[in-house]
Design an enzyme around this catalytic site. Structure first.
Site, short mmCIF file in Angstrom:
data_model
loop_
_atom_site.label_atom_id
_atom_site.label_comp_id
_atom_site.label_asym_id
_atom_site.label_seq_id
_atom_site.Cartn_x
_atom_site.Cartn_y
_atom_site.Cartn_z
N LYS A 197 14.45 34.43 -37.48
CA LYS A 197 13.31 34.85 -38.30
C LYS A 197 12.45 35.79 -37.47
CE LYS A 197 9.36 33.16 -40.89
NZ LYS A 197 8.67 31.99 -41.46
N LYS A 252 16.20 36.52 -41.57
CA LYS A 252 15.05 36.86 -42.40
C LYS A 252 14.19 37.88 -41.68
CE LYS A 252 10.96 34.60 -44.20
NZ LYS A 252 10.14 33.43 -44.16
#
Ligand code: PBG
Length: 329
Positions: A197, A252
């Site tokens: 992330k 992400k």
């Protein structure tokens, strides 16, 4: 063989041969729909995410019904905490009667076959909007945060969550959560780790939606989320999370990080997900609203590109639309 024996355009000439040689496809089985749940009755628009609303639990159940009818496999649940329920220590995150826990129970009771994925992170519950607990200097403490995340994940599992998805980027949290789930007899709870992330500026509209933007102010999450300049580091993160017991890993945001998706899939061959985040959604919506892009065509192209990059599934705010578009196609 070279031209003219090879003419690449022969296979592209007709729809039937284009379909026959298509390598990757998007299906409804690839979609996860993120939803925002809030305490007030009814629905509230999220201005930076046209078409997305914060939902009461009742309204959430109606959306879940649509998702079920469309055969979208799972929802990803994000609670919007009232300011007075936020604190420095985020206890509301593991309250048995918390908003997330009530929403999970309501969903699993009404739609047992619909997968429920919950966000494990403290940012909706902290008064400062960071994903963890702070020391006196404002640094996000790792190990104390992991203890809190374990309580949060267990409370989600006990409420009936099928999948807990730690999105906090603390070190060691997957192992700690997996051990606690095993100890509690929650053997079937899947962990979808937000492994790679990035500290991305594309999360802005999400922070508006959950109301953490104001709390966070000008602060950032660079001491725990990844540097956008890094790629090898993503593989180390994914490797650690899989070793610690993750069932699925995630990259992400999506479109700006598809190189990472490909590397992760090639290196590990594990169930790999990608999150087409709020800012990616907002960009497409804004361009479409101006008549600059064809929303449906561009959204479907972006989602397909994620499959092509190696993702097994996509968390996307377009999930219900995409499921309808796939039916019409
Ligand atoms: C918070 C969380 C974020 C998103 C999912 N979980 C935002 C953040 O890290 O600040 C972003 C999702 C999106 O932008 O759509 N733990």
């Amino acid at each position: 063989m070279a031209y003219p024996d090879t003419r690449m355009r022969r296979m592209r000439r007709d729809d039937f041969s284009r379909r026959l040689m298509r390598e990757h496809t998007l299906t409804v089985d690839d979609l996860v729909y993120p939803v925002f749940v809030h305490e007030p009755a009814g629905r509230a628009e999220v201005p930076s995410m046209p078409g997305i609303e914060r939902l009461s639990i009742d309204a959430l159940l109606r959306v879940a019904e649509q998702a079920s009818e469309l055969r979208v496999p799972a929802l990803a649940l994000f609670p919007v905490t009232a300011p007075e329920a936020k604190s420095l220590t985020a206890e509301a995150a593991w309250a048995d009667d918390g908003l997330a826990q009530r929403a999970i129970r309501a969903l699993k009771q009404r739609f047992p076959q619909l997968g429920v994925i919950t966000d494990v992170a403290l940012d909706p519950y902290t008064s400062h909007g960071q994903d963890g607990l702070l020391d006196d200097g404002g640094y996000v403490l790792n190990d104390a945060t992991v203890e809190a995340l374990v309580k949060q994940a267990l409370s989600h599992a006990e409420a009936g969550a099928d999948v807990v998805a730690p999105s906090d980027m603390m070190d060691g949290r997957i192992g700690a959560i997996r051990a606690a789930l095993e100890d509690a007899g929650q053997l079937h709870t899947r962990i979808m780790a937000y492994s790679a992330k990035y500290a991305s500026a594309y999360y802005g509209p999400f922070r508006d939606a959950v109301g953490s933007a104001g709390a966070l102010g000008k602060a950032d999450k660079k001491t725990y989320q990844m540097d956008p300049g890094n790629s090898d580091e993503a593989l180390r993160e994914v490797g650690l999370d899989l070793d610690e017991g993750a069932d699925m890993v995630m990259v992400k945001p999506g479109l700006p990080y598809l190189d990472i998706v490909r590397r992760v899939k090639d290196a590990f061959g594990a169930p790999t997900f990608v999150y087409q985040v709020s800012g990616e959604y907002a960009m497409l919506k804004a361009a479409a609203a101006n008549g600059w892009l064809d929303e449906r065509a561009c959204a479907m192209e972006a989602l397909l590109s994620m499959k092509r990059a190696g993702a097994d599934g996509v968390l996307t705010y377009f999930a219900l639309d995409a499921a309808r578009w796939l039916r019409e196609a």
